[in-house]
Every structure is written in structure tokens, then in C-alpha cells.
Write an enzyme that holds these catalytic residues in place. Structure first.
Site, PDB file in Angstrom:
ATOM      1  N   SER A  23       0.834  -1.205   0.000  1.00 17.32           N
ATOM      2  CA  SER A  23       0.000   0.000   0.000  1.00 17.32           C
ATOM      3  C   SER A  23       0.875   1.264   0.000  1.00 17.32           C
ATOM      4  O   SER A  23       1.746   1.402  -0.849  1.00 17.32           O
ATOM      5  CB  SER A  23      -0.927  -0.063   1.225  1.00 17.32           C
ATOM      6  OG  SER A  23      -1.930   0.890   1.158  1.00 17.32           O
ATOM      7  N   ARG A  59     -11.604   6.026  10.700  1.00 19.24           N
ATOM      8  CA  ARG A  59     -11.107   4.660  10.619  1.00 19.24           C
ATOM      9  C   ARG A  59     -12.186   3.711  10.087  1.00 19.24           C
ATOM     10  O   ARG A  59     -11.902   2.793   9.319  1.00 19.24           O
ATOM     11  CB  ARG A  59     -10.632   4.196  11.998  1.00 19.24           C
ATOM     12  CG  ARG A  59     -10.101   2.790  12.031  1.00 19.24           C
ATOM     13  CD  ARG A  59      -8.939   2.623  11.090  1.00 19.24           C
ATOM     14  NE  ARG A  59      -8.330   1.299  11.198  1.00 19.24           N
ATOM     15  CZ  ARG A  59      -7.321   0.895  10.449  1.00 19.24           C
ATOM     16  NH1 ARG A  59      -6.804   1.706   9.543  1.00 19.24           N
ATOM     17  NH2 ARG A  59      -6.812  -0.304  10.590  1.00 19.24           N
ATOM     18  N   ASP A  88      -9.184  -6.478  -4.134  1.00 13.47           N
ATOM     19  CA  ASP A  88      -8.720  -5.196  -3.595  1.00 13.47           C
ATOM     20  C   ASP A  88      -9.220  -4.085  -4.518  1.00 13.47           C
ATOM     21  O   ASP A  88      -8.763  -3.948  -5.640  1.00 13.47           O
ATOM     22  CB  ASP A  88      -7.190  -5.204  -3.538  1.00 13.47           C
ATOM     23  CG  ASP A  88      -6.615  -3.930  -2.934  1.00 13.47           C
ATOM     24  OD1 ASP A  88      -7.370  -2.977  -2.685  1.00 13.47           O
ATOM     25  OD2 ASP A  88      -5.390  -3.895  -2.711  1.00 13.47           O
ATOM     26  N   HIS A 115      -8.261  -5.098   0.229  1.00 10.41           N
ATOM     27  CA  HIS A 115      -6.938  -4.500   0.371  1.00 10.41           C
ATOM     28  C   HIS A 115      -6.178  -5.103   1.562  1.00 10.41           C
ATOM     29  O   HIS A 115      -4.960  -5.235   1.536  1.00 10.41           O
ATOM     30  CB  HIS A 115      -7.096  -2.988   0.556  1.00 10.41           C
ATOM     31  CG  HIS A 115      -5.805  -2.233   0.569  1.00 10.41           C
ATOM     32  ND1 HIS A 115      -4.860  -2.373  -0.419  1.00 10.41           N
ATOM     33  CD2 HIS A 115      -5.294  -1.333   1.445  1.00 10.41           C
ATOM     34  CE1 HIS A 115      -3.818  -1.582  -0.140  1.00 10.41           C
ATOM     35  NE2 HIS A 115      -4.055  -0.956   0.984  1.00 10.41           N
ATOM     36  N   ASP A 116      -6.910  -5.469   2.588  1.00 12.07           N
ATOM     37  CA  ASP A 116      -6.299  -6.051   3.786  1.00 12.07           C
ATOM     38  C   ASP A 116      -5.514  -7.332   3.503  1.00 12.07           C
ATOM     39  O   ASP A 116      -4.702  -7.748   4.329  1.00 12.07           O
ATOM     40  CB  ASP A 116      -7.378  -6.363   4.835  1.00 12.07           C
ATOM     41  CG  ASP A 116      -7.487  -5.244   5.860  1.00 12.07           C
ATOM     42  OD1 ASP A 116      -6.673  -4.306   5.796  1.00 12.07           O
ATOM     43  OD2 ASP A 116      -8.387  -5.322   6.723  1.00 12.07           O
TER      44      ASP A 116
END
Lengths: 382, 221
Positions: free
Chosen positions: A157, A227, A324, A357-358
Site C-alpha cells: 500500500s 477509521r 482489492d 486490500h487487507d
């Protein structure tokens, strides 16, 4: 000491703080007179000093990438799945360096630190940083550690952006560049998400225009919402659906009942927001998201990525994940195409995963094995 | 949806490449002889990277392999090769005109959805290209179809018609007709036959006795 750690864990680790007195000129034109970087290292630097691996962290990361600070810690560092003895970033072979970037909130000089000129916390006055500033400070760190050339610079990232910038700014100082779930710049949609997150923080009445420390308060709620927004974008729609579905945590839909319903996903997101906002700094979050937004690998190379990468001399591994959508595979393919256009050594893998994405943080079999194979090659040619 | 398609094509290419390992070895010697030292090559459907590795070690070539099978990609990475996860059926639009000295495709043309388009793409991206494929005109295939009236299944073509990666079979003659149609020059052709009987007769009647052909092609100027 009880033997409580797995064989492939680096075990107990202790962060170190390094002080730098040589002023650092920043991309914004301002200068940091002196600064501190908090780092962790795993493994041993060989006598040739050729086995150093730099880990660049993402938006909310820090120096604690592997192992445990205390025996009773529930969770290891953020990339423990990939760093350790026998793991892809093998601490039996590599000397792994992980730092908290400048502007961070885990010990390195940042908005929470004291501005030597005012004697007060920097707060919103902390200089705006760009990815290249981090890279330059990391180069100073390499100098301090006696590492002339990294075996590899690795990041996911925002960390991948740092790794790519390394390859252009210091082409002779790394042999391999591993870019995971990253992009040469953010999409409009990505910037939009970041701005929404920043607005959540800034519209919290406790933000006090960034001077919340002086006001002795903290925009916890705003940061938590920021968040939550980020977290949604790090997961895939399907992944979230599979994990939470429409499960209800409390309440009921029964007719005649007025009890409020809470979905599992709501409680999960709130929990994530709460935990994060307790350990992170709002100004750091703003600073890091802006660094993400501003990053544009090829801007100074006539917006030509091929021209940009023509300055690199290391080998590249680029990895993306199918679900992602924040740093989609197409964005990784752009990197790969530019590298091919510049006739650079590159391998690319698009890993099937439901974790959005994680995924780059999670143990995924194919990802693990190809990363491992690549790093074996890195270690045999050092 | 596209992922499902990917997965399908991906396993089929792997099987196609792995189906004839000894054939690949002979192809390899021929291809190696045709490749200029230090040239820049692109290997489409590079499998486990055997060819690329050989060319790198013996001809000092640079370049990339394209592959979609996850296992094969990992193997290539382990060999220190440049391998790109890319589905060939999506084309080569990400590669610039004449950006490679040679574009190679071994034993995969018959698995493509549009072999003629792939061929044209190969000759756009490469100054030259090398293609190998199994000969559907081999006497065994003809005999099988002629006598049993069913699609050939043999050790050379070990798949049932409904479950085969090989969706576009052709004979050597078919291929050469296509080349003429697309204005492609055949610079060299090598016919491979491994069976003693076929080996003896392949030069006499290549389209009947050749098992695999290796073509060295260039676009007419």
C-alpha cells in the site's frame, strides 16, 4: 522465561530510538532540524552488511512489524505472518529493519512531539510530509546502520509507494523492490475517501483546528469514524458479506417491538474505530492520508512512468489481490507495464483473495509461497 | 465472472504445456538455435519457465514470460525469472510495437480463443516470432478419425473433445494457409517427430508424419 512463542516467531522484541541531528530538508520547503526514528530490527546484519531488508509501513502501521513486546501481548506485530525464522522475510537470512515513519505517532518525531522552537507539541504545525521525505529519512537510517545497499526494500500500500520511490531516488542502494497492493498514484475515488475521513476528524468539535493537545482534549469520535470509513474500503463487499452477513447482534425485527437493532457489522466497525482512535493520532492520520494523496511517482518525470522507472536499477516483484478495490490489480498492472516499458526485471502475481486490500497483511497460501520463493532468490544473491 | 474464466483458461494452459514434456525438450533445442544471443524475448504461456531459463543461461537473453497458472508462476519466480501474471486471451495490448526481438509461444496456440489474433499480436509486439503446436494432420489423428469416426484421443492428444484445453486444432497446412492470409513470412520450419517410424518419414510428408512443428515467422514488410 517460559517458552511461549512459536518456532517461527522472532519472539520478544525491543524498539530502539535513534536520534538524528543533521537537518532534513523536506519536499514542502521546510526543514526538520533534528528528529527521532523509532525502529525495530530482527535477525543479524552479516559482516558484509548486505542482508538488510527495509520494511516500509502503510497508513496506520508502525515499527512493530513482528514479534511481541511483552510475553502477555495478545497480538504480534502487524506483519508477523511474513517476518520470522523460516518465513518469507526470513530472519535467519535477513537483517530486517522496520521503522515508524516521520510524522507518525508511535515514537518517531511527529505532530505529538515537542517542537523545540516553541516547547509545545507540534500539532497541526508539523510539516506536511511527502513519501520522498520518508524515503530520505530512511536513507539516513540506512547510513546510521552502516547499510550501503538494502537486499530489498519492501512495502504494501503506502509502503509500496515508499519502496518504489526508493528505487528512483536511490537506485544504487537497493537490489530488490517488493511492491504489494500499491499504485503509482491514488485514484480520484481514493482521494475522495481520504478527504471524507479527514472531514470526519476535522468536524469533530474536539479537533480544535488540530490544536487539540493544547486544548487538552482529543477528537476521538472523529478519528473513529475516519477509521470506520477506511476500514470499509480495505475489505471487499463479498468478504464483509461472508464475515457478517445481515447477522444481528442485538434487537429484533419482530413486529410490535421497538427495540433498536444492531447489525454485527455495526458493532465490528465501531469496535475497530474505537481501538484505533485510542492508539492513533488525528494529526498523524491527516498527514499520512495527505502523503498518500500527493504521491505521484511519475510527476517529476513528465508524468511518464516509463521514464520514471528508467532510473531504477533493482529487480521488482509486484503483487496485487483480486478483490482489492482500493488498490486494484489494474493499478499494479500499470506499475508492471511501466517497468516492462523501461526494460526492468519484474515479476507480477495477481493473487486470488476475498479479503480486499487487507489481504496484503494476511496469511494467504499462494501469496506466502510466491513471496517466499522470491525472497529465497534475494537471499542467495546477496 | 472474469475470474472464473481466468481460472478455467489458466488450468488448461498448464495442462497443455505439461502434456508433452519430452516434445518441449526438442522444441527447446531448435528454438535455442534460432534465438540471437542477448536478445529481448517474450514467452507467451511460459509454463514452469524451462525455455526462458535455458535461453537466459545459454543465450543471455532478457525478457519476460507470461503465465496464468499460479503454481507455474511461483515456480518461475523461484528460478529468478521475470514472469507476469497475464491471460493471453486478453491480448497483448500492454506491450508496445516491436518492443521484443522475439515473441515465442510453445504448444499453446491451439488453446487460444482467437489464434489468428494472437498471431497478429505476436508479430506486432515482436520483430519475429516462434510458434510451436501439435499437428492435427498427423497420420495417427487422421487414422483415428477415419477408422473409428471419433475425435482422436491418443498419447499425443490425450483429451476428450468435450474436455480439452485444445480448442483450435490445425494441421501444418492449415497453419501455413493462415500465414499466407495474414501476410506472414515463414523464415524457417522444423518438423519434429519422436517415434522412429514418423521420424523416418517426417521429411517426406511432414503434414502426415510430423508431430510438432516449430515455425519461425516474420511479418511481411
Amino acid at each position: 522465561m517460559p517458552e511461549t512463542f512459536a518456532k517461527d516467531s522472532v519472539g520478544l522484541v525491543t524498539p530502539q530510538t535513534l536520534h538524528f541531528d543533521e537537518p532534513l530538508m523536506l519536499a514542502c520547503g521546510r526543514e526538520l532540524e533534528s528528529y527521532e526514528l523509532v525502529i525495530e530490527t530482527y535477525g543479524t546484519l552479516n559482516p558484509e552488511k548486505s542482508n538488510g531488508v527495509l520494511i516500509c509501513h502503510a497508513l496506520s502501521g508502525n515499527h512493530h512489524a513482528a514479534g511481541y513486546h511483552r510475553v502477555e501481548d495478545r497480538k504480534p506485530g502487524w506483519w508477523d505472518s511474513y517476518i520470522g525464522p523460516g518465513k518469507p522475510i526470513d530472519t535467519n537470512r535477513f537483517f530486517v529493519v522496520s521503522l515508524n515513519n516521520l510524522g507518525g505517532c508511535h515514537g518517531s518525531t511527529g505532530p505529538r512531539s515537542i517542537n523545540p522552537q516553541t516547547g509545545q507539541p507540534w500539532g497541526k504545525d508539523f510539516p506536511k510530509l511527502r513519501v520522498r521525505d520518508w524515503v530520505h529519512s530512511q536513507a539516513r537510517l540506512a547510513d546510521r546502520l552502516g547499510i550501503e545497499q538494502w537486499a530489498a526494500v519492501i512495502g504494501g500500500s503506502l509502503g509500496g509507494m515508499q519502496a518504489m520511490r526508493w528505487a528512483l531516488e536511490y537506485p544504487d542502494r537497493l537490489r530488490h523492490c517488493v511492491v504489494i497492493a500499491s499504485a503509482m498514484n491514488l485514484t480520484t475515488q481514493n482521494i475522495a475517501f481520504n478527504e471524507t475521513a479527514r472531514q470526519a476528524i476535522m468536524s469533530d468539535p474536539k479537533f480544535h483546528d488540530g490544536d487539540y493537545t493544547l486544548a487538552d482534549t482529543y477528537p476521538k469520535d472523529g478519528l473513529a469514524v475516519a477509521r470506520m470509513i477506511g476500514h470499509i474500503t480495505y475489505l471487499s463487499g463479498d468478504g464483509m458479506g461472508q464475515k457478517f452477513g445481515r447477522e444481528i447482534r442485538s434487537g429484533s425485527f419482530q413486529r410490535g417491538q421497538d427495540e433498536p437493532v444492531e447489525f454485527q457489522v455495526e458493532s465490528y466497525l465501531r469496535y475497530q474505530g474505537d481501538v484505533f482512535s485510542e492508539s492513533f493520532d488525528a494529526n498523524t492520520y491527516i498527514l499520512m492520508t495527505r502523503a498518500l494523496d500527493y504521491f505521484d511517482l511519475a510527476r517529476e518525470y513528465d508524468d511518464d512512468p516509463i521514464q520514471a522507472f528508467s532510473h531504477a536499477s533493482c529487480r521488482f516483484l509486484v503483487v496485487s489481490f483480486t478483490t482489492d478495490w482500493r488498490f486494484a490489480p489494474e493499478r499494479s498492472r500499470e506499475i508492471v507495464e511501466a517497468l516492462i516499458g523501461a526494460d526492468k526485471a519484474v515479476s507480477y502475481a495477481e493473487v486470488e483473495s476475498e479479503y480486499g486490500h487487507d489481504a496484503f497483511l494476511l496469511p494467504i497460501d499462494r501469496y506466502y509461497r510466491l513471496f517466499n520463493e522470491y525472497m529465497q532468490g534475494v537471499s542467495t544473491h546477496q | 465472472m472474469s475470474q472464473i474464466n481466468n481460472a478455467k483458461t489458466l488450468s488448461s494452459t498448464a495442462i497443455a504445456t505439461g502434456a508433452n514434456p519430452s516434445g518441449l525438450r526438442i522444441d527447446l533445442d531448435v528454438i535455442q538455435a534460432w534465438i540471437q544471443p542477448r536478445s529481448r524475448i517474450l514467452d507467451l504461456g511460459c509454463g514452469d519457465g524451462t525455455l526462458l531459463e535455458n535461453l537466459r543461461d545459454h543465450k543471455q537473453v532478457t525478457g519476460y514470460g507470461l503465465e496464468i497458472d499460479p503454481e507455474q508462476i511461483t515456480t518461475c519466480i523461484g528460478k529468478g525469472l521475470n514472469v507476469i501474471d497475464q491471460n493471453l486471451d486478453r491480448g497483448l495490448s500492454n506491450f508496445a510495437d516491436h518492443s521484443f526481438d522475439s515473441v515465442i509461444m510453445t504448444q499453446a496456440l491451439q488453446t487460444m480463443h482467437a489464434p489468428h489474433k494472437v498471431l497478429e499480436e505476436m508479430l506486432r509486439v515482436g520483430k519475429e516470432c516462434i510458434v510451436t503446436f501439435p499437428n492435427f494432420g498427423h497420420w495417427k489423428a487422421r487414422w483415428h478419425l477415419c477408422v473409428s469416426g471419433r475425435m482422436p484421443v491418443s498419447d499425443l492428444l490425450p483429451y476428450q473433445w468435450y474436455d480439452t484445453p485444445n480448442i483450435h486444432f490445425c494441421t501444418f497446412r492449415d497453419f501455413e494457409f493462415l500465414c499466407r492470409e495474414l501476410n506472414i513470412d515463414i523464415l524457417q520450419r522444423q518438423v519434429v517427430a519422436e517415434r522412429p517410424f514418423s521420424r523416418l518419414l517426417k521429411d517426406l510428408r511432414p503434414n502426415l508424419f510430423g508431430e510438432t512443428a516449430i515455425y519461425h515467422l516474420r511479418k511481411q514488410r
